[in-house]
Design a protein around this motif. Structure first.
Motif, PDB file in Angstrom:
ATOM      1  N   VAL A 616      -4.772  -7.975   6.738  1.00  0.00           N
ATOM      2  CA  VAL A 616      -3.815  -8.422   5.718  1.00  0.00           C
ATOM      3  C   VAL A 616      -4.499  -9.404   4.771  1.00  0.00           C
ATOM      4  O   VAL A 616      -4.351  -9.329   3.546  1.00  0.00           O
ATOM      5  CB  VAL A 616      -2.576  -9.055   6.398  1.00  0.00           C
ATOM      6  CG1 VAL A 616      -1.793  -9.906   5.430  1.00  0.00           C
ATOM      7  CG2 VAL A 616      -1.681  -7.970   6.966  1.00  0.00           C
ATOM      8  N   ALA A 617      -5.299 -10.315   5.359  1.00  0.00           N
ATOM      9  CA  ALA A 617      -6.004 -11.305   4.525  1.00  0.00           C
ATOM     10  C   ALA A 617      -6.958 -10.601   3.567  1.00  0.00           C
ATOM     11  O   ALA A 617      -7.064 -10.956   2.392  1.00  0.00           O
ATOM     12  CB  ALA A 617      -6.755 -12.289   5.412  1.00  0.00           C
ATOM     13  N   GLN A 620      -5.063  -8.753   0.859  1.00  0.00           N
ATOM     14  CA  GLN A 620      -4.480  -9.683  -0.123  1.00  0.00           C
ATOM     15  C   GLN A 620      -5.401  -9.812  -1.331  1.00  0.00           C
ATOM     16  O   GLN A 620      -4.955  -9.937  -2.461  1.00  0.00           O
ATOM     17  CB  GLN A 620      -4.270 -11.040   0.515  1.00  0.00           C
ATOM     18  CG  GLN A 620      -2.804 -11.272   0.846  1.00  0.00           C
ATOM     19  CD  GLN A 620      -2.601 -12.520   1.654  1.00  0.00           C
ATOM     20  OE1 GLN A 620      -3.529 -13.277   1.884  1.00  0.00           O
ATOM     21  NE2 GLN A 620      -1.385 -12.730   2.086  1.00  0.00           N
ATOM     22  N   GLU A 621      -6.706  -9.755  -1.033  1.00  0.00           N
ATOM     23  CA  GLU A 621      -7.681  -9.870  -2.127  1.00  0.00           C
ATOM     24  C   GLU A 621      -7.582  -8.669  -3.066  1.00  0.00           C
ATOM     25  O   GLU A 621      -7.993  -8.724  -4.206  1.00  0.00           O
ATOM     26  CB  GLU A 621      -9.092  -9.952  -1.557  1.00  0.00           C
ATOM     27  CG  GLU A 621      -9.354 -11.264  -0.862  1.00  0.00           C
ATOM     28  CD  GLU A 621     -10.598 -11.204   0.001  1.00  0.00           C
ATOM     29  OE1 GLU A 621     -11.406 -10.283  -0.151  1.00  0.00           O
ATOM     30  OE2 GLU A 621     -10.739 -12.112   0.842  1.00  0.00           O
ATOM     31  N   TRP A 624      -2.545  -6.746  -2.296  1.00  0.00           N
ATOM     32  CA  TRP A 624      -1.458  -6.387  -1.375  1.00  0.00           C
ATOM     33  C   TRP A 624      -0.841  -7.652  -0.788  1.00  0.00           C
ATOM     34  O   TRP A 624      -1.551  -8.587  -0.434  1.00  0.00           O
ATOM     35  CB  TRP A 624      -1.989  -5.520  -0.231  1.00  0.00           C
ATOM     36  CG  TRP A 624      -2.247  -4.106  -0.619  1.00  0.00           C
ATOM     37  CD1 TRP A 624      -3.412  -3.592  -1.070  1.00  0.00           C
ATOM     38  CD2 TRP A 624      -1.305  -3.029  -0.620  1.00  0.00           C
ATOM     39  NE1 TRP A 624      -3.268  -2.253  -1.349  1.00  0.00           N
ATOM     40  CE2 TRP A 624      -1.980  -1.889  -1.081  1.00  0.00           C
ATOM     41  CE3 TRP A 624       0.037  -2.919  -0.271  1.00  0.00           C
ATOM     42  CZ2 TRP A 624      -1.363  -0.656  -1.202  1.00  0.00           C
ATOM     43  CZ3 TRP A 624       0.651  -1.701  -0.391  1.00  0.00           C
ATOM     44  CH2 TRP A 624      -0.045  -0.582  -0.853  1.00  0.00           C
ATOM     45  N   GLN A 625       0.461  -7.626  -0.679  1.00  0.00           N
ATOM     46  CA  GLN A 625       1.173  -8.721  -0.017  1.00  0.00           C
ATOM     47  C   GLN A 625       1.874  -8.136   1.196  1.00  0.00           C
ATOM     48  O   GLN A 625       2.658  -7.198   1.059  1.00  0.00           O
ATOM     49  CB  GLN A 625       2.214  -9.346  -0.957  1.00  0.00           C
ATOM     50  CG  GLN A 625       1.623 -10.154  -2.095  1.00  0.00           C
ATOM     51  CD  GLN A 625       0.770 -11.319  -1.631  1.00  0.00           C
ATOM     52  OE1 GLN A 625       1.070 -11.945  -0.618  1.00  0.00           O
ATOM     53  NE2 GLN A 625      -0.305 -11.586  -2.342  1.00  0.00           N
ATOM     54  N   TYR A 626       1.591  -8.659   2.365  1.00  0.00           N
ATOM     55  CA  TYR A 626       2.193  -8.106   3.578  1.00  0.00           C
ATOM     56  C   TYR A 626       3.152  -9.105   4.218  1.00  0.00           C
ATOM     57  O   TYR A 626       2.954 -10.326   4.124  1.00  0.00           O
ATOM     58  CB  TYR A 626       1.101  -7.758   4.595  1.00  0.00           C
ATOM     59  CG  TYR A 626       0.564  -6.363   4.403  1.00  0.00           C
ATOM     60  CD1 TYR A 626       1.118  -5.292   5.068  1.00  0.00           C
ATOM     61  CD2 TYR A 626      -0.493  -6.121   3.540  1.00  0.00           C
ATOM     62  CE1 TYR A 626       0.643  -4.012   4.884  1.00  0.00           C
ATOM     63  CE2 TYR A 626      -0.978  -4.845   3.344  1.00  0.00           C
ATOM     64  CZ  TYR A 626      -0.409  -3.790   4.023  1.00  0.00           C
ATOM     65  OH  TYR A 626      -0.879  -2.524   3.835  1.00  0.00           O
ATOM     66  N   GLY A 721       4.212  -3.877   3.386  1.00  0.00           N
ATOM     67  CA  GLY A 721       3.199  -4.272   2.410  1.00  0.00           C
ATOM     68  C   GLY A 721       3.598  -3.833   1.012  1.00  0.00           C
ATOM     69  O   GLY A 721       4.241  -2.798   0.840  1.00  0.00           O
ATOM     70  N   HIS A 723       2.120  -3.702  -3.142  1.00  0.00           N
ATOM     71  CA  HIS A 723       1.014  -3.940  -4.079  1.00  0.00           C
ATOM     72  C   HIS A 723       1.593  -4.362  -5.416  1.00  0.00           C
ATOM     73  O   HIS A 723       2.382  -3.620  -6.013  1.00  0.00           O
ATOM     74  CB  HIS A 723       0.171  -2.671  -4.232  1.00  0.00           C
ATOM     75  CG  HIS A 723      -1.145  -2.930  -4.893  1.00  0.00           C
ATOM     76  ND1 HIS A 723      -1.288  -2.920  -6.242  1.00  0.00           N
ATOM     77  CD2 HIS A 723      -2.345  -3.256  -4.386  1.00  0.00           C
ATOM     78  CE1 HIS A 723      -2.536  -3.199  -6.554  1.00  0.00           C
ATOM     79  NE2 HIS A 723      -3.200  -3.405  -5.427  1.00  0.00           N
ATOM     80  N   GLU A 724       1.224  -5.565  -5.823  1.00  0.00           N
ATOM     81  CA  GLU A 724       1.819  -6.148  -7.026  1.00  0.00           C
ATOM     82  C   GLU A 724       1.593  -5.284  -8.264  1.00  0.00           C
ATOM     83  O   GLU A 724       2.518  -4.989  -9.015  1.00  0.00           O
ATOM     84  CB  GLU A 724       1.223  -7.545  -7.278  1.00  0.00           C
ATOM     85  CG  GLU A 724       1.727  -8.626  -6.351  1.00  0.00           C
ATOM     86  CD  GLU A 724       3.212  -8.884  -6.500  1.00  0.00           C
ATOM     87  OE1 GLU A 724       3.737  -8.700  -7.610  1.00  0.00           O
ATOM     88  OE2 GLU A 724       3.860  -9.215  -5.486  1.00  0.00           O
TER      89      GLU A 724
END
Ligand code: ATP
Length: 902
Positions: A616-617, A620-621, A624-626, A721, A723-724
């Motif tokens: 997840v970390a 995030q890069e 993605w936001q979980y 999750g 994805h912005e």
């Protein structure tokens, strides 16, 4: 030899010479002939050479045309080869299908064979029983005959008296015998029927054996094809590896691009920050200047107003002064008049006084000398004089009063004039001060204008340096590049997911791993292929089993997790994944799932959470936001319990609602209504949850394991999750199940409550077996609802998700029977294909349809506890929030292949 001398054969030298001369002649002739022939040959050769040249040319032409034709043929052949390869591929696919079909057929026939064998055994058993019954009946008949004979003998002795009774008894005995004979016949018919069934079963068996042999022949054929296919598969694997390499390169490239992009972004943001700073400075200064100008204008207007009002005051004052001056002049004139009047009055007074004196003198003189002279005249005069005196006095009083009034008015006017003069002076002073301040403000404004001009110049210079004329262009270029890079990263991630999923697909949707716990002695051995085990024990038929992987006694927790980590990864990619451990009590199920507290001893649950948080970390890069949430459910005696419930006591966490298990529509999450869903933000938090759940879990001692789990525990991790940039959403779930021990009642010495627990455990485990059986047989109805456990795991077992079963075994000789049962169960599961079309499905949705994570689990209740519970609507949604609608699944292979191993 000399002339005339003869040789042995009577020839002389002369004859010899003649002979030789004839010989020479002959030779010459021959030579001439030879020469002529040679010439002919040479001519012929030349002719032939010419002809051959012509032929060679024609052959060359022919060969060229033939080569061309051959080339065309070769191209055709190549095309045909390609077509054949494609056909071969499709044939391979169809062979694979056929193979699968034959395999299915073979397993069906095997099952049928087993069934028929068991039926035959049953029939044999029945026949044996019938034979026994017949023998018993014969015995009975014999006994009865004996009895009857005895009675006959007795009756013969008393023949006379008992003839009739004998006759009756005889008849009864005969009837009984007849009945028994009938029974015997029936039994014989049944035995014959059983025999015939045995014969039919045997013939069926033989035909089935024949069919089986045929199938086996076909199987061999298809296996030969399969070998070819395996080669191709290996080739594909190599290709796949190459693809993976390409993927790795793409990932490396994308990470390089990302780092470039980050550098660029940093530089860009640095420049933008500088620019913004400058602009902010300029804007501040401009604002200050504007404010100063506005202030100045306001001051100017104010001062002008003030000046105007002062001028008006001044004019007024001037007017007033003029009026006052006039008044003063009037007053002065009045005063002059008054003074004149006063002087006149004073003169008149003086004259009157003089006259009075004169009259007084005259009176005195008259009194002295002419006392008697006309006193009446004097009196009259006196009276007249006193009247005059009074008038004069009145005039004097009036004049004095007027004087006083005039003096007062003069003083008042003078004081007012003084006040006005001082006020005018003050106004003039303040005007001068204001004019001074105005001059100062003007000076300041001039300084600020100069500073503004300077800053503007500086900004222009800066813009020149940065080429800000193209700034918007540069920014748009950067934005485009960023978008491209983001798309590339997203595509790379998608490719990775697809490849990863294909890899998992290739390995099968339901997989079975076998784990052997360490023990002092062992009757279970791992075969060198790494996927098979053999059980050799006394009283147990020597048998071997093949699974997807076998972990021997030395395998560590890390080794185990390494093999399952890709499935865990699938949950993050939006799949529903289920891992469960099955086995007899004490075989190491809890050890596999939860493990120990030490880092090396951690089981699958903590490791899976750790890996997911790690991924997840990283994701995030990539934008993605979980959001992760966990529930921990226990199935104890067919009752659900929430292991994370805050309540305490005997019935803590018990979920009484019989319909608490809900499956979201269209493959949504499984939730347990009323169960707590805790957010998972760190590995420590997850470890805390596991600890809480472990403490709440019903742990009881049995005769077999000091801390035997008497219930099934299910750790449910909900993964959402988003994805912005692309708006894509994934909804995965990871279910980690630690099943209760599959013990045998007599071995665990269970009684009372323990016996009830054991019955319940065995029932739910056999329901699990039934579900696999139904899935394997592809029956239209799968009995998920026969137990809470299977109902809870329905979406994962049904082929929509990915399932992995650990069969944990205890290799000691004392557990050989249980081990055999566990291995048989696991082998059945291993043979199971879920049969879901298109394999497992990803669960994705558009951003707009994503359930708000903040409202997830926020049902009608308002308290924090209520908000943490799942909603009664059957989904973790707040009221008014749409349930997600899954997007079409990511492209998957049409058929989910389950490779046969070994
Ligand atoms: N692979 C292993 N390595 C080391 N110890 C193990 C292993 N497997 C099991 N054990 C140990 O064996 C004991 C029993 O294991 P565990 O409690 O996991 O069994 P179980 O199958 O969950 O039993 P139950 O069904 O009764 O709960 C524990 O002390 C555990 O630490």
């Amino acid at each position: 030899m000399q002339l005339g001398q003869r040789t042995k054969d009577g020839a002389t030298a002369e004859s010899r010479i003649q002979e030789l001369a004839a010989l020479v002649k002959l030779l010459r002739r021959c030579l001439n002939q030879l020469m002529a022939r040679t010439r002919t040959f040479i001519d012929n050769g030349i002719k032939f050479e010419k002809e051959a040249g012509q032929q060679v040319e024609s052959v060359q032409l022919a060969s060229e045309s033939a080569t061309k034709a051959l080339e065309a043929e070769l191209a055709n052949a190549k095309r045909e080869t390609a077509q054949a390869a494609a056909a071969h591929k499709s044939a391979a696919a169809s062979w694979q299908g056929e193979l699968d079909y034959h395999k299915g057929e073979a397993s069906r026939i095997r099952r049928e064979l087993e069934r028929i064998e068991s039926e035959r055994d049953r029939a044999r058993e029945e026949a044996r029983r019938a034979e026994q019954a017949r023998q018993e009946l014969e015995g009975n008949v014999k006994g009865l005959k004996k009895e009857t004979g005895q009675q006959l003998r007795e009756l013969q002795m008393n023949r006379g008296e008992a003839m009739r009774a004998l006759q009756d008894a005889r008849e009864a005995a005969e009837r009984r015998e007849q009945l028994l004979q009938e029974d015997l016949q029936k039994m014989q018919v049944r035995a014959e029927y059983a025999e015939s069934r045995i014969v039919v079963a045997d013939s069926e068996l033989s035909s089935l054996r024949k069919a089986l042999q045929e199938q086996e022949g076909k199987l061999r054929e298809t296996e030969a094809k399969l070998t070819t296919l395996r080669d191709e598969h290996n080739q594909l694997k190599l290709d796949f590896k190459a693809q993976l390499g390409v993927h790795a390169e793409v990932v490396a490239e994308s990470s390089r691009i990302l780092s470039d992009y980050e550098d660029l972004q940093e530089r860009c943001s640095q420049m933008v920050t500088d620019l913004e700073d400058r602009q902010t400075q300029l804007a501040g200064t401009a604002q200050q200047l504007q404010a100063a100008q506005q202030g100045q204008q306001a001051d100017h207007a104010r001062w002008e107003g003030r000046y105007n009002s002062l001028q008006a005051d001044r004019n007024l004052l001037a007017e007033r002064e003029a009026g006052l001056q006039e008044e003063k002049a009037q007053l002065k004139a009045a005063l002059g008049n008054a003074l004149e009047q006063k002087a006149e009055v004073e003169e008149a007074l003086h004259r009157a006084l003089h006259e009075q004196h004169h009259l007084q003198h005259e009176s005195v003189m008259r009194r002295l000398g002419c006392a008697c002279l006309a006193p009446w005249r004097t009196e009259e005069r006196l009276q007249c004089c006193s009247c005059k005196k009074l008038v004069k006095a009145a005039v004097v009083v009036g004049a004095t009063t007027m004087m006083d009034v005039l003096k007062g008015t003069e003083a008042r006017l003078i004081s007012e004039a003084e006040r006005l003069t001082s006020s005018l002076e003050a106004s003039q002073r303040s005007l001068a001060a204001e004019q001074e301040s105005k001059a100062a403000i003007c000076q300041e404004a001039a300084i600020k204008a100069a500073r503004l001009a300077h800053l503007e110049g500086e900004m222009e210079a800066l813009q020149g340096v940065m080429g800000v004329g193209d700034q918007s262009e540069m920014v748009s270029q950067l934005v485009t590049r960023v978008a491209k890079l983001e798309t590339a990263v997203a595509e790379a991630e998608l490719t990775r997911r697809q490849l990863h999923n294909q890899l998992v697909e290739i390995r099968g949707n339901i997989r079975v791993f076998c784990r052997i716990r360490p023990a002092a002695s062992s009757v279970v051995s791992c075969l060198p292929d790494g996927v098979s085990v053999r059980l050799e024990a006394e009283g147990v038929k020597d048998s071997s089993f093949t699974f997807d992987h076998v972990f021997d006694q030395q395998s560590s927790q890390a080794d185990v997790f390494q093999q399952v980590s890709e499935l865990v990864q699938s949950a993050l990619d939006g799949y529903k994944v289920c891992l469960f451990s099955y086995g007899q009590t004490g075989a190491g199920k809890t050890h596999t799932m939860q493990g120990t507290r030490a880092a090396a001893g951690q089981g699958i649950i903590p490791r899976a959470v750790g890996k997911i948080l790690e991924c997840v970390a990283k994701l995030q890069e990539q934008g993605w936001q979980y959001e992760l949430q966990a529930s921990f459910i226990e199935v104890y005696n067919e009752t659900l319990r929430d292991l994370l419930a805050d309540t305490k006591g005997r019935d803590a966490g018990r979920i009484t609602d019989q319909n608490a298990i809900k499956h979201g529509a269209a493959g949504g999450h499984t939730i347990v209504v009323g169960a707590v869903r805790e957010p998972v933000e760190s590995a420590e938090g997850a470890a805390g949850l596991v600890k809480r759940a472990a403490a709440a879990r019903a742990v009881e001692a049995t005769a077999m394991n000091a801390v035997s789990s008497r219930s099934h525990s299910v750790f449910m991790l909900y993964i959402t999750g988003k994805h912005e940039a692309t708006g894509a959403c994934v909804h995965g779930a990871l279910n980690l199940v630690d099943l209760a021990g599959s013990e045998r009642l007599n071995r665990s010495e269970a009684s009372g409550q323990r016996q009830k627990e054991a019955c319940s455990i065995n029932k739910s485990l056999s329901s699990l077996g039934d579900v696999f059986q139904a899935l394997s047989a592809k029956t239209p109805h799968v009995p998920y609802r026969n137990s809470k456990l299977t109902h809870l795991l329905q979406p994962c077992l049904g082929g929509d998700g990915k399932t992995l079963m650990f069969v944990n075994i205890n290799p000691e000789a004392a557990s050989a029977n249980e081990t055999l049962c566990s291995l048989r169960f696991a082998a059945k599961v291993n043979a199971c294909e879920t049969g879901a079309r298109g394999g497992a499905k990803r669960h994705t949705s558009q951003a707009a349809e994503l359930p708000s994570s903040s409202s997830a689990g926020a049902s009608a209740g308002s308290t924090a506890q209520a908000n943490r519970r799942q909603s009664l609507s059957g989904a973790p949604l707040g009221p008014g929030i749409k349930r997600k609608a899954p997007l079409p699944p990511a492209p998957m292979p049409q058929r989910s292949l389950k490779p046969r191993i070994g």
